[in-house]
Structures are given as C-alpha cells and as structure tokens.
Design a protein around this motif. Sequence first.
Motif, mmCIF file in Angstrom:
data_model
loop_
_atom_site.group_PDB
_atom_site.id
_atom_site.type_symbol
_atom_site.label_atom_id
_atom_site.label_comp_id
_atom_site.label_asym_id
_atom_site.label_seq_id
_atom_site.Cartn_x
_atom_site.Cartn_y
_atom_site.Cartn_z
ATOM 1 N N THR A 25 43.019 31.241 35.570
ATOM 2 C CA THR A 25 43.207 32.130 36.562
ATOM 3 C C THR A 25 42.817 31.872 37.772
ATOM 4 O OG1 THR A 25 43.199 34.391 37.185
ATOM 5 C CG2 THR A 25 41.206 33.421 36.108
ATOM 6 N N ASN A 27 42.257 34.820 39.740
ATOM 7 C CA ASN A 27 41.920 36.046 39.860
ATOM 8 C C ASN A 27 41.019 36.561 38.904
ATOM 9 O OD1 ASN A 27 42.635 38.817 40.867
ATOM 10 N ND2 ASN A 27 44.438 39.055 39.402
ATOM 11 N N LYS A 30 39.316 40.293 38.282
ATOM 12 C CA LYS A 30 40.230 41.284 37.733
ATOM 13 C C LYS A 30 40.461 41.025 36.377
ATOM 14 C CE LYS A 30 43.996 43.811 39.926
ATOM 15 N NZ LYS A 30 44.970 43.987 41.231
ATOM 16 N N ASP A 125 47.384 38.862 35.890
ATOM 17 C CA ASP A 125 48.197 37.430 36.189
ATOM 18 C C ASP A 125 49.616 37.423 35.745
ATOM 19 O OD1 ASP A 125 45.774 36.408 37.436
ATOM 20 O OD2 ASP A 125 45.492 35.006 36.034
#
Length: 195
Positions: A25, A27, A30, A125
């Motif tokens: 990821t 991200n 999150k 994602d």
Amino acid sequence: MAINFDEDTASVKSPSKLAHVVLRTNNFDKMVSYYKEFLGAESIYQNDFLAFLTYDEEHHRIAIAAVPGTQGKITASCGLEHISFSFDSLSDLLLSYRQRKRKGISPLWPVNHGPTTSIYYRDPDGNMIETQVDNYENPDDATAFMKSKYFSENPIGTDFDPEDYIKRLTAGEPEADLLKRVEIGSRSLPDFMMV
C-alpha cells in the motif's frame, strides 16, 4: 514412513491451508485501521511500514506493507480480484455486516453465488474483500451444484438485500431457506467489475 523425494507423481502435493495475504500500500495508516475494524483484528507486530494482523489462532492472516514508490491500484490491471473470509453461519455473516455498517463500512455487493452467500466490500486501496458462508453442509453438494445447469446458466449469482435477510431471520425463517439461491436465469458480470 520415509518420504520419497524423487517419486514421479501426476500432481504436486497441496498445501495444508492458506496462511496469509500481504497487501502492498501507499496508504498505510488507513489500510491498517480499516482491516483492524473490518476483521476485528489486532496487530501482532506493527511499525511505521509493516503491520501483521490476526483475528484467530494464526500469528497473522493479513500483513500490510508500505513500500516506497507504490502507485495507486489500477482497477483494470491483472492481479488478485479479491480475498475471502468465511463465517460459520448466515447469522454470523449478517451480524458482521450490521456491525460494519454501524462503523460506516458499507457493502459493495451482496450476492448468493449458489455454493456461497457472500457480501463484498472494497478496502481504502480499492481491493475487493468477500465475506461468505457456505450454502451447503457438504462440499460434495456444493460441487454438484457447480456442475448443474443452474450454475452453468448463471455462475455469477443472485443479488440479495442483507436487511431483508435480517428481518426474515428475526421473524423465524430458517437459515437453510435463505441459503437456497433464487434462480434468475442468465447473468453477466456486475457493472462495477467492468472496466
């Protein structure tokens, strides 16, 4: 008994189970937060770029890795379509759906495939996650359904409303009745899967 490592066989020895999935990821925070909430999981180990999450006896079922240079998901590219998590009963599947809903995690697609009743989601994602319950107590019965004319005509499944199923279960309708797929004839892939 000694293993003959040189024996010529028709097929490779199968693994005993699927151990874990690792998600790359860009991200990280999150994604870690989402999977902890989604699965009711805990971090066994976590630092700034790696998290190992579990919700059962396995040391980790999901790992999340923040790898520098990772680009966003390209939906139309080849790769893993989804990961799936099983529940022991339709009531458990619907309870988790309702608990996620209260946390703001909405389903993408509730569908009875025939062999399973499933509720799909998307993570931050864009990866798809299936939560499911087996519709047959015996795997041979599920296989027989998958070899039937009904599955051949519609291998995708029939959509359902989880809230309707909750009402029907609460009113006393047996789970077995709800697990039977309603036959709707031929069906193509849902629009959200098309590019």
